[in-house]
Design a protein around this motif. Structure first.
Motif, PDB file in Angstrom:
ATOM      1  N   HIS A  58       0.835  -1.205   0.000  1.00  0.00           N
ATOM      2  CA  HIS A  58       0.000   0.000   0.000  1.00  0.00           C
ATOM      3  C   HIS A  58       0.870   1.255   0.000  1.00  0.00           C
ATOM      4  O   HIS A  58       0.580   2.238  -0.701  1.00  0.00           O
ATOM      5  CB  HIS A  58      -0.914  -0.024   1.237  1.00  0.00           C
ATOM      6  CG  HIS A  58      -1.891   1.107   1.277  1.00  0.00           C
ATOM      7  ND1 HIS A  58      -1.657   2.254   1.999  1.00  0.00           N
ATOM      8  CD2 HIS A  58      -3.097   1.286   0.656  1.00  0.00           C
ATOM      9  CE1 HIS A  58      -2.670   3.083   1.846  1.00  0.00           C
ATOM     10  NE2 HIS A  58      -3.566   2.519   1.037  1.00  0.00           N
ATOM     11  N   LEU A  59       1.974   1.224   0.763  1.00  0.00           N
ATOM     12  CA  LEU A  59       2.893   2.364   0.764  1.00  0.00           C
ATOM     13  C   LEU A  59       3.568   2.530  -0.595  1.00  0.00           C
ATOM     14  O   LEU A  59       3.702   3.641  -1.109  1.00  0.00           O
ATOM     15  CB  LEU A  59       3.947   2.177   1.863  1.00  0.00           C
ATOM     16  CG  LEU A  59       3.430   2.248   3.308  1.00  0.00           C
ATOM     17  CD1 LEU A  59       4.557   1.894   4.284  1.00  0.00           C
ATOM     18  CD2 LEU A  59       2.890   3.637   3.618  1.00  0.00           C
ATOM     19  N   ALA A 110       4.679   4.990  -5.825  1.00  0.00           N
ATOM     20  CA  ALA A 110       5.069   4.647  -7.197  1.00  0.00           C
ATOM     21  C   ALA A 110       4.214   5.392  -8.213  1.00  0.00           C
ATOM     22  O   ALA A 110       3.150   5.942  -7.888  1.00  0.00           O
ATOM     23  CB  ALA A 110       4.939   3.138  -7.403  1.00  0.00           C
ATOM     24  N   GLU A 111       4.714   5.389  -9.473  1.00  0.00           N
ATOM     25  CA  GLU A 111       4.001   6.039 -10.565  1.00  0.00           C
ATOM     26  C   GLU A 111       4.072   5.164 -11.813  1.00  0.00           C
ATOM     27  O   GLU A 111       5.000   4.375 -11.981  1.00  0.00           O
ATOM     28  CB  GLU A 111       4.617   7.409 -10.871  1.00  0.00           C
ATOM     29  CG  GLU A 111       4.457   8.413  -9.742  1.00  0.00           C
ATOM     30  CD  GLU A 111       5.067   9.756 -10.104  1.00  0.00           C
ATOM     31  OE1 GLU A 111       5.643   9.847 -11.215  1.00  0.00           O
ATOM     32  OE2 GLU A 111       4.973  10.694  -9.287  1.00  0.00           O
ATOM     33  N   ALA A 156       5.012   0.943 -12.363  1.00  0.00           N
ATOM     34  CA  ALA A 156       5.320   0.420 -11.026  1.00  0.00           C
ATOM     35  C   ALA A 156       4.093   0.507 -10.117  1.00  0.00           C
ATOM     36  O   ALA A 156       3.830  -0.397  -9.313  1.00  0.00           O
ATOM     37  CB  ALA A 156       6.485   1.203 -10.424  1.00  0.00           C
ATOM     38  N   LYS A 157       3.347   1.561 -10.263  1.00  0.00           N
ATOM     39  CA  LYS A 157       2.138   1.713  -9.438  1.00  0.00           C
ATOM     40  C   LYS A 157       1.093   0.672  -9.821  1.00  0.00           C
ATOM     41  O   LYS A 157       0.418   0.104  -8.951  1.00  0.00           O
ATOM     42  CB  LYS A 157       1.573   3.122  -9.616  1.00  0.00           C
ATOM     43  CG  LYS A 157       0.398   3.428  -8.695  1.00  0.00           C
ATOM     44  CD  LYS A 157       0.011   4.890  -8.797  1.00  0.00           C
ATOM     45  CE  LYS A 157      -1.107   5.202  -7.815  1.00  0.00           C
ATOM     46  NZ  LYS A 157      -1.485   6.635  -7.862  1.00  0.00           N
ATOM     47  N   ARG A 158       1.007   0.399 -11.118  1.00  0.00           N
ATOM     48  CA  ARG A 158       0.038  -0.603 -11.574  1.00  0.00           C
ATOM     49  C   ARG A 158       0.422  -1.988 -11.066  1.00  0.00           C
ATOM     50  O   ARG A 158      -0.435  -2.774 -10.638  1.00  0.00           O
ATOM     51  CB  ARG A 158      -0.027  -0.594 -13.097  1.00  0.00           C
ATOM     52  CG  ARG A 158      -1.058  -1.550 -13.660  1.00  0.00           C
ATOM     53  CD  ARG A 158      -1.101  -1.453 -15.171  1.00  0.00           C
ATOM     54  NE  ARG A 158      -2.089  -2.372 -15.717  1.00  0.00           N
ATOM     55  CZ  ARG A 158      -2.315  -2.553 -17.015  1.00  0.00           C
ATOM     56  NH1 ARG A 158      -1.612  -1.833 -17.910  1.00  0.00           N
ATOM     57  NH2 ARG A 158      -3.219  -3.411 -17.416  1.00  0.00           N
ATOM     58  N   LYS A 159       1.737  -2.291 -11.096  1.00  0.00           N
ATOM     59  CA  LYS A 159       2.207  -3.582 -10.601  1.00  0.00           C
ATOM     60  C   LYS A 159       1.939  -3.724  -9.101  1.00  0.00           C
ATOM     61  O   LYS A 159       1.510  -4.788  -8.625  1.00  0.00           O
ATOM     62  CB  LYS A 159       3.700  -3.710 -10.896  1.00  0.00           C
ATOM     63  CG  LYS A 159       4.276  -5.062 -10.525  1.00  0.00           C
ATOM     64  CD  LYS A 159       5.755  -5.130 -10.908  1.00  0.00           C
ATOM     65  CE  LYS A 159       6.331  -6.497 -10.538  1.00  0.00           C
ATOM     66  NZ  LYS A 159       7.780  -6.585 -10.893  1.00  0.00           N
ATOM     67  N   SER A 160       2.176  -2.655  -8.342  1.00  0.00           N
ATOM     68  CA  SER A 160       1.911  -2.686  -6.893  1.00  0.00           C
ATOM     69  C   SER A 160       0.416  -2.878  -6.620  1.00  0.00           C
ATOM     70  O   SER A 160       0.019  -3.571  -5.677  1.00  0.00           O
ATOM     71  CB  SER A 160       2.396  -1.388  -6.251  1.00  0.00           C
ATOM     72  OG  SER A 160       3.782  -1.245  -6.402  1.00  0.00           O
ATOM     73  N   TYR A 161      -0.399  -2.291  -7.476  1.00  0.00           N
ATOM     74  CA  TYR A 161      -1.853  -2.432  -7.307  1.00  0.00           C
ATOM     75  C   TYR A 161      -2.287  -3.881  -7.511  1.00  0.00           C
ATOM     76  O   TYR A 161      -3.119  -4.409  -6.768  1.00  0.00           O
ATOM     77  CB  TYR A 161      -2.568  -1.507  -8.293  1.00  0.00           C
ATOM     78  CG  TYR A 161      -4.073  -1.610  -8.242  1.00  0.00           C
ATOM     79  CD1 TYR A 161      -4.796  -1.007  -7.213  1.00  0.00           C
ATOM     80  CD2 TYR A 161      -4.766  -2.333  -9.218  1.00  0.00           C
ATOM     81  CE1 TYR A 161      -6.173  -1.115  -7.165  1.00  0.00           C
ATOM     82  CE2 TYR A 161      -6.140  -2.443  -9.174  1.00  0.00           C
ATOM     83  CZ  TYR A 161      -6.848  -1.833  -8.141  1.00  0.00           C
ATOM     84  OH  TYR A 161      -8.212  -1.950  -8.083  1.00  0.00           O
TER      85      TYR A 161
END
Length: 232
Positions: free
Chosen positions: A33-34, A39-40, A43-48
């Motif tokens: 979540h952090l 991320a942007e 990378a943000k999509r992968k973390s999601y």
């Protein structure tokens, strides 16, 4: 824990392992979540995606824990019933004593309910009798009051219907008519200007209504038979 049956011990151990997995997944969820907030782009999509998978895994473990708890509860209930059956087999009189106690308890409850119903029925009858007596007393009192009012009303009507035979006389009030009484009721005046009396009561001159035209009193007409003797 060591005194529990083997199958129950295994299920409890598995439940603890699932709790440990839930704690690890919660830590991963917080970490991803952090990262997802910082991320942007790609990378943000992968973390999601990782965050979503962790939530699904956490939900699966939660469902598995619920199923395991349900199994443990059923297992405990089965063992409890088995122990009761074994106890009855060891002491057959125990079940009979319990039945006797239940029967005795039910009998006492029934007797108590019967007494309460009888007491309530007696109270209702007494209350009903009391209410009837009160209603009769009220009716009698109402009849007495009605009769008194009726008597007073009749008495007043009779008094109002009576004509004032002897009205109170004021010493200074002038008198009229052959009866030498004060003015009361309907009166008629003699059309003879020289009439010494002038005014007469209807009843004294045998009149019930005022005649048409001129009217002369019996004294002025010379009708001595209709002239009342003046009171001295």
């Amino acid at each position: 824990m060591d005194n529990l049956p083997d199958d129950l011990q295994r299920k409890i151990t598995q439940l603890r392992e699932l709790d440990s997995q839930c704690k690890e997944i919660m830590q991963d969820i917080d970490r991803h979540h952090l990262c997802m907030n910082e991320a942007e782009g790609q990378a943000k999509r992968k973390s999601y995606i990782i965050f979503q998978r962790a939530l699904l895994k956490f939900q699966e473990i939660g469902d598995e824990k619920l199923n395991m708890l349900s199994f443990i509860i059923d297992l405990i209930e089965n063992r409890s019933r088995q122990l009761e059956q074994d106890l009855e087999n060891l002491d057959p009189t125990l079940g009979k004593d319990n039945d006797k106690e239940d029967f005795s308890s039910n009998t006492k409850v029934k007797q108590e309910n019967d007494r309460n119903e009888k007491t309530g029925s007696k109270r209702q009858r007494r209350q009903k009798t009391h209410d009837i007596s009160k209603d009769e007393d009220k009716k009698e009192e109402k009849d007495r009051v009605s009769k008194k009012k009726k008597k007073r009303k009749t008495k007043k009507e009779k008094e109002s219907e009576k004509s004032p035979i002897d009205p109170p006389i004021d010493p200074d009030e002038p008198t009229y008519c052959d009866c030498n009484q004060v003015s009361y009721g309907e009166m008629i005046g003699c059309d003879n200007d020289l009439c010494p009396i002038e005014w007469f009561h209807f009843s004294c001159v045998n009149l019930t209504s005022k005649p048409k035209g001129k009217w002369y009193c019996p004294r002025c007409r010379g009708d001595k038979s209709n002239v009342k003797r003046q009171d001295k």
